[in-house]
Design a protein around this motif. Structure first.
Motif, PDB file in Angstrom:
ATOM      1  N   ARG B 144       0.844  -1.201   0.000  1.00 35.69           N
ATOM      2  CA  ARG B 144       0.000   0.000   0.000  1.00 35.69           C
ATOM      3  C   ARG B 144       0.876   1.246   0.000  1.00 35.69           C
ATOM      4  O   ARG B 144       1.894   1.294   0.678  1.00 35.69           O
ATOM      5  CB  ARG B 144      -0.906   0.001   1.232  1.00 35.69           C
ATOM      6  N   TYR B 496       1.695  -4.667   6.230  1.00 36.86           N
ATOM      7  CA  TYR B 496       1.339  -3.992   7.488  1.00 36.86           C
ATOM      8  C   TYR B 496      -0.084  -4.369   7.884  1.00 36.86           C
ATOM      9  O   TYR B 496      -0.976  -4.421   7.044  1.00 36.86           O
ATOM     10  CB  TYR B 496       1.437  -2.474   7.311  1.00 36.86           C
ATOM     11  N   ASP B 498      -3.808  -3.773   9.339  1.00 38.57           N
ATOM     12  CA  ASP B 498      -4.712  -2.657   9.124  1.00 38.57           C
ATOM     13  C   ASP B 498      -4.571  -1.575  10.205  1.00 38.57           C
ATOM     14  O   ASP B 498      -4.538  -0.382   9.896  1.00 38.57           O
ATOM     15  CB  ASP B 498      -6.155  -3.178   9.087  1.00 38.57           C
ATOM     16  N   ALA B 499      -4.444  -2.006  11.445  1.00 35.65           N
ATOM     17  CA  ALA B 499      -4.435  -1.043  12.549  1.00 35.65           C
ATOM     18  C   ALA B 499      -3.222  -0.122  12.487  1.00 35.65           C
ATOM     19  O   ALA B 499      -3.271   1.014  12.966  1.00 35.65           O
ATOM     20  CB  ALA B 499      -4.451  -1.786  13.882  1.00 35.65           C
ATOM     21  N   LEU B 501      -1.716   0.873   9.690  1.00 34.54           N
ATOM     22  CA  LEU B 501      -1.664   1.655   8.449  1.00 34.54           C
ATOM     23  C   LEU B 501      -2.227   3.052   8.681  1.00 34.54           C
ATOM     24  O   LEU B 501      -3.084   3.252   9.546  1.00 34.54           O
ATOM     25  CB  LEU B 501      -2.497   0.963   7.361  1.00 34.54           C
ATOM     26  N   ASP B 503      -4.731   6.119   7.989  1.00 38.94           N
ATOM     27  CA  ASP B 503      -6.159   6.049   7.657  1.00 38.94           C
ATOM     28  C   ASP B 503      -6.397   5.973   6.150  1.00 38.94           C
ATOM     29  O   ASP B 503      -7.311   5.289   5.694  1.00 38.94           O
ATOM     30  CB  ASP B 503      -6.898   7.274   8.219  1.00 38.94           C
ATOM     31  N   LYS B 506      -6.290   2.282   5.161  1.00 35.41           N
ATOM     32  CA  LYS B 506      -6.993   1.236   5.916  1.00 35.41           C
ATOM     33  C   LYS B 506      -8.077   0.596   5.053  1.00 35.41           C
ATOM     34  O   LYS B 506      -8.692   1.250   4.203  1.00 35.41           O
ATOM     35  CB  LYS B 506      -7.628   1.832   7.174  1.00 35.41           C
ATOM     36  N   ASN B 507      -8.345  -0.674   5.316  1.00 34.93           N
ATOM     37  CA  ASN B 507      -9.343  -1.402   4.523  1.00 34.93           C
ATOM     38  C   ASN B 507     -10.676  -0.675   4.439  1.00 34.93           C
ATOM     39  O   ASN B 507     -11.276  -0.585   3.363  1.00 34.93           O
ATOM     40  CB  ASN B 507      -9.590  -2.793   5.131  1.00 34.93           C
ATOM     41  N   ASN B 509     -11.426   2.304   4.457  1.00 36.60           N
ATOM     42  CA  ASN B 509     -11.378   3.628   3.824  1.00 36.60           C
ATOM     43  C   ASN B 509     -12.116   4.671   4.664  1.00 36.60           C
ATOM     44  O   ASN B 509     -13.048   5.330   4.184  1.00 36.60           O
ATOM     45  CB  ASN B 509     -11.964   3.573   2.401  1.00 36.60           C
TER      46      ASN B 509
END
Lengths: 526, 526
Positions: B144, B496, B498-499, B501, B503, B506-507, B509
């Protein structure tokens, strides 16, 4: 079987006006191969740059879908290069055939990925602000922006990826995708390989009716200076050493018209070994890290040259295991004799440094590289010692032990810019070391968690870049589709009638691309 | 009433350690104003750069919406600057009050526009390539990418827009929006103005709880060199002369760590007068062009310094009318005595050039600038004469007559890089001269049709940039929202959770922004 002529590639033709020739060498035996290459004369370098300049107006104005056809055709030509080609690459680089077969696929895949970017159309960066004739106190004119190629690009390939970072490599693909003709300086380490690949590109250019001069290639030592100083050249892509890259940057900055240089140069790619990870799987980490260090004789830009751990029993255990593994690696043949010399020189510097001790590795001798492990005192990082920050290109790495988290953070602050930074961590580590990510973002272009930096995926999200000296401009990447941005510049049209606008900006949105219209992203016609 | 202290702005406080002071001057009378400013010492420049560096980690990590609040607060503070502020700006610059009131609105509007960019979120350039654990031969990791500010930015403002291109101008707005703290070098031509504006920024920073050091300002001559050479500074924005901009570029390129300089420098902004347009509305064009040349005493980067027409009765008629109008313009006070001297010097060079004749304009004398019209032989363009390509900053322009379309194209090829290029054309002209657009795209950042280049809209689609020497890097713009790109660099996260990453990646969005997910643009969560 392709005949190796050793001629320079200029404007779709071949040229060998110079009397100086350079010889291709078998990387394993050091013996001369039966291929010699005509070093380009200054007039030939000029002709190559002029050919690219002449091709630029037509090439950049082609529909992006036409450039995509060209890239796809290059990909097909590369895939069609057969076993005799693979054999020559292997002889010139000492890389194994399986690796070269894989790299061929990576290189053609890269071309096809850029073709998909051209068809997707986001590279245009299309923006439209419509006229507001009634606005007070002054009306707003219709304004539309998209991006075009900057002009002819000079590309200097790397020795370590004779396909993926060379003649038809990422920089060439990105430049051609952007609409920039290329003059490629063939790497002296794989000139026969370069000729095969250049032939493939020229065949693809012919098949897809590209302008002559869309791709040119020159051979020889010192000819790159003429190229970078040539007024037709508008940008430079380079992968190689810090010294070489910086020299090109200085040259480009001193031109009457300075031009941007995107040089990917030197990185030691720190790997941080956090305590819970070492507790949970120290042996496994030791094995994985050792494999990453020696992969391909350590000849990767993202080779982990520095591993940092926190003083603890688990770090002691890790280091013991890692030392044993590093001492146990077979010697490997490097890409060329120059690379081996440079590796030996780097090792010598480490051996002689009073703050560095040697942990593992057989005495470096003979014509192969032996894996080496060193341990450096943390003071070298804290005090910004130059030596520790220098990339040693080959299968060697340095471990550093820090006292605690505070010292770890101080040590990281002393690091120069990197391509990558890696955390080996368990969830508990991430809870205690959360602030590391923010610090590492300032140091590197790519942050990895529980992986190893060798292995650079070619995709949209990849960043193969980072702050100096990892690259000369942290705002670029030389791997992945964002690489095209380096070779594009925006142009704005004010009050142009629809018929005269490029397709990307026409009201009807004939390309069907995403555009920013009056501040809102949309694919709709207007 | 704000008190003018003449102190440097460092880390939210004020500092006046130096003994050298510089005086503010009334631009109309040349008399000293009762404001003196403490030239920054080298230690103060260091402190300012260090303050920006210290602010950077916190500032860049703020949610973009928080930075947007800051920019909005600056805009409010600027709008609240009252008549006493306007009066001081007018005294320091000799610009009329109505212009300064308008420029205040443009400057606050620019801040609010960048705030909207921060809320829109496209500046992140968010890209997500999801993991492909089953891929053969090797799995793909989750990758990402988004963009972060490059670090502290040094900004050098322009004399000619004491608000919109100065302390709180476009470069400052773009850098702050990107998350880059700023050290601003106050322009010697409007230091009291600069202090008022810096006060407004610092008040806004306080109101929105920004880190101290997010904005700093230093006074004095020669202090800019220390700033550009300071290791904490990561990029430079500049608007001014070619000589000054190039000097900064050279300095930045010679640093141990070279940094990018975005210098907007020198452009003569050619206007091409096509035959049918002159036939249809030659008189009107003459009036409009004369108004554009003398607007604001010709002190605009986009002032039309070159008008080219094709030999014909309608060009003769146009030129007659244009000559009469240019001879009829009132003298105007320039921004400062240095500007007037430089204008006189530029005129003298034109008067003395054997290929240039003087068509209109009263003898240049006294303390005001008089509008001047010259005619140059086309050979000057064809042979790349340096003088004709040099920007004469003031109400003067040069006309060139070409024999025909072929000569027009040859003349345009000889042009250096420009901010703008303008076509004055009827539909019939566009049919006959269609290829001009393609040629002009290679020369300029903005192409105008039937408009005049003075008047640079602040919007998404604007490009205020162009090939050298118009700017030092054609890939940027210093007006419009794309200006933020100059101060951003991509960072990639591999594997990485999600937590951890940002904002933007993040999954779910959570910012609701446009992202490129597996090669497809979408606002959807994943």
């Amino acid at each position: 079987m392709t005949l190796i002529t050793g001629f320079n590639f200029i404007a779709g033709g071949r040229s060998a006006n110079g009397s100086v020739t350079v010889q291709s060498v078998d990387a394993t035996s050091g013996e001369a191969l039966p291929y010699s290459f005509h070093q380009a004369t200054e007039a030939e370098v000029d002709a190559a740059a002029r050919a690219a300049e002449a091709a630029y107006p037509a090439f950049r104005n082609l529909a992006a879908s036409r450039r995509a056809e060209f890239l796809d055709a290059i990909a097909d030509e590369l895939d069609a290069l057969g076993d005799d080609f693979i054999a020559i690459v292997c002889r010139e680089t000492a890389l194994p055939a399986a690796r070269i077969q894989g790299e061929r696929g990576r290189t053609s895949g890269q071309m096809r990925l850029f073709a998909s970017v051209l068809r997707r159309g986001d590279f245009y960066g299309a923006r439209i602000d419509r006229a507001m004739p009634e606005r007070k106190p002054l009306p707003r004119a219709d304004l539309r922006q998209y991006r075009i190629g900057v002009g002819p690009v000079a590309v200097f390939g790397a020795s370590n990826f004779p396909l993926a970072f060379s003649t038809a490599g990422g920089d060439t693909a990105a430049a051609l995708a952007a609409g920039c003709p290329v003059v490629f300086k063939a790497h002296s380490g794989h000139m026969a390989t370069a000729e095969w690949v250049a032939d493939a590109i020229v065949r693809a250019a012919g098949r897809t009716a590209m302008p002559a001069g869309v791709f040119n290639m020159i051979y020889g030592g010192g000819v790159g200076e003429w190229l970078v100083r040539h007024p037709a050249i508008q940008a430079v892509g380079f992968t190689g050493s810090l010294r070489g890259g910086r020299a090109l940057c200085d040259m480009a900055a001193a031109r009457p018209q300075p031009i941007p240089v995107f040089a990917e140069m030197s990185s030691i790619n720190p790997v941080l070994l956090l305590p819970d990870a070492l507790k949970a799987r120290g042996e496994q980490v030791a094995a994985e890290l050792a494999a990453s260090v020696v992969l391909g004789a350590g000849q990767f830009c993202t080779n982990p040259g520095l591993a940092i751990g926190i003083r603890s029993p688990e770090f002691v255990a890790f280091l013991e295991r890692f030392t044993a593994l590093m001492g146990d690696q077979p010697a490997q043949t490097m890409l060329n004799a120059g690379g081996l010399r440079s590796y030996c020189h780097g090792l010598e510097n480490l051996h002689q440094h009073p703050g560095v001790s040697h942990l593992a590795g057989a005495r470096q001798e003979g014509n192969q590289a032996r894996a080496q492990l060193f341990k450096a005192d943390v003071s070298l990082l804290l005090e910004g010692d130059e030596l520790l920050q220098e990339e040693v290109f080959g299968p060697a790495t340095v471990v550093v032990e820090v006292a605690d988290k505070a010292e770890l953070i101080r040590a990281l602050r002393g690091l120069r810019g990197q391509l990558t930074a890696t955390l080996i961590a368990e969830p508990a580590d991430l809870a205690s070391f959360g602030e590391l990510t923010s610090l590492l973002e300032q140091k590197a272009g790519r942050l990895l968690l529980n992986g190893y930096p060798t292995g650079v995926e070619v995709c949209d999200a990849m960043v193969h870049g980072g702050p100096y000296p990892a690259t000369s401009d942290a705002r670029g990447t030389s791997v992945g589709t964002l690489a095209i941005d380096r070779f594009l510049r925006p142009v704005c049209y004010q009050n142009y009638p629809d018929a005269l606008l490029p397709d990307a900006l026409k009201n009807a949105n004939p390309l069907g691309i995403q555009r920013l219209v009056d501040g809102v992203g949309t694919r709709d016609a207007i």
